[in-house]
Design an enzyme around this catalytic site. Sequence first.
Site, PDB file in Angstrom:
ATOM      1  N   ILE A   1       0.828  -1.206   0.000  1.00  0.00           N
ATOM      2  CA  ILE A   1       0.000   0.000   0.000  1.00  0.00           C
ATOM      3  C   ILE A   1       0.861   1.254   0.000  1.00  0.00           C
ATOM      4  CG2 ILE A   1      -1.752   1.305   1.273  1.00  0.00           C
ATOM      5  CD1 ILE A   1      -2.798  -1.423   2.309  1.00  0.00           C
TER       6      ILE A   1
ATOM      7  N   ASP B   1      10.634   2.361   6.917  1.00  0.00           N
ATOM      8  CA  ASP B   1      10.155   0.988   7.072  1.00  0.00           C
ATOM      9  C   ASP B   1      11.261   0.176   7.720  1.00  0.00           C
ATOM     10  OD1 ASP B   1       9.057  -1.668   6.702  1.00  0.00           O
ATOM     11  OD2 ASP B   1       7.809  -0.816   5.118  1.00  0.00           O
TER      12      ASP B   1
ATOM     13  N   ARG C   1      -4.795   0.884  10.623  1.00  0.00           N
ATOM     14  CA  ARG C   1      -5.518   0.427  11.804  1.00  0.00           C
ATOM     15  C   ARG C   1      -5.521   1.555  12.843  1.00  0.00           C
ATOM     16  NH1 ARG C   1      -7.079  -2.896   8.842  1.00  0.00           N
ATOM     17  NH2 ARG C   1      -7.289  -5.153   9.144  1.00  0.00           N
TER      18      ARG C   1
ATOM     19  N   ASP D   1      -9.416   6.887   8.226  1.00  0.00           N
ATOM     20  CA  ASP D   1     -10.385   5.862   7.852  1.00  0.00           C
ATOM     21  C   ASP D   1     -10.549   4.849   8.976  1.00  0.00           C
ATOM     22  OD1 ASP D   1     -12.157   4.606   5.908  1.00  0.00           O
ATOM     23  OD2 ASP D   1     -10.676   2.996   5.822  1.00  0.00           O
TER      24      ASP D   1
ATOM     25  N   GLU E   1     -14.207   0.971  16.890  1.00  0.00           N
ATOM     26  CA  GLU E   1     -15.084   1.031  15.712  1.00  0.00           C
ATOM     27  C   GLU E   1     -16.286   0.109  15.904  1.00  0.00           C
ATOM     28  OE1 GLU E   1     -12.607  -0.041  12.402  1.00  0.00           O
ATOM     29  OE2 GLU E   1     -11.298   1.709  12.639  1.00  0.00           O
TER      30      GLU E   1
ATOM     31  N   HIS F   1     -13.873   3.148   7.955  1.00  0.00           N
ATOM     32  CA  HIS F   1     -13.030   1.971   7.700  1.00  0.00           C
ATOM     33  C   HIS F   1     -13.509   1.230   6.441  1.00  0.00           C
ATOM     34  CE1 HIS F   1     -10.291  -1.230   9.765  1.00  0.00           C
ATOM     35  NE2 HIS F   1     -10.113  -1.197   8.450  1.00  0.00           N
TER      36      HIS F   1
END
Length: 329
Positions: A161, A180, A242, A266, A271, A290
Amino acid sequence: MPTIAFLANLFTAEHKRRWDLLNEHAPEGVNVVVADPTSSPGELIEALKDADAAVPWLATVPLEVAEHLPKLKLVQLLTAGYDSVDVVGLSKLGIAVANNGGSNAISVSEHAMTLMLSVYRRMMESWDNTRDGKWRDGVDQLPVRTEINGKTVGIIGFGNIGRQVARRLSGFDCEVLYHDTVELMPGRDQELGAQAVELDHLLRVSDIVTVHVPLNSSTRGLMGAREFGLMKKTAIFVNTCRGPVHNEADLIKALQDGEIAGAGLDVLEEEPTDPNNPLLHMPTAIVTPHWAGGTGEGNERAVVFALSNLERAVEGRKMLSVVDPASIF
């Protein structure tokens, strides 16, 4: 005959769409069954007893069920995230867990771009003013809108992504930085026009910080008070991975205190969220429910991948995108 079990409640249109796709793309000779994830453990064991693979959607495969399923070789997810299942526990039972990050990478990256643009262009405030009949009288009172063009964008997590986000940013002439823990193949970052940097440097210099990491013990609370404090006061934060990757209380405080200029989210820690969550009532924040990865094209790619991985599992070939239990810690 190989059997794949879809764990979902077909009363919702979203679940039924994926069920239809599984049936549409299942090769001849593959049996597709459905199991209600809210069933009792005994009922689930009976429903899944012949399954070679299970595909849970907004559900899990409980260990007390899995230990009674000797045929089960694979729990195949339709999402990139794998925090909904006990990867370590299932691996001890000899059951692999595979995620599906490549299938929704385009969908999620486009949604991340949408959030960046919407926050920068004050899109929701503009819509509210238009809907309320204020037209330009309302929007003329808004803070100056901002272009993405030429900005520095920091991508935390440069997997499927994150790399798709970098590709989409190339059309905006942005400087793209990334951080990363996994090194890319030599030359891959240059190919994407991105530069690897330390996390603190990324936070200090980026105009937009967007996170694309799995949720595990090392990423939970990754973005907290210290990290928001390092960001520019003019910077915005975007999270489409997340909710627990950011500390929500710290994010709210950073927005309220003007430590950062805005957020596009998002995902949230809880949630569905409480309707009184301050993030839902801030002019500097945009929240979606989400659904970044839920495009028709992404759903189809996810199902096709799931079925191909089932074939690999049944034939004893190496399965793809298997989550390493060691990565959970």
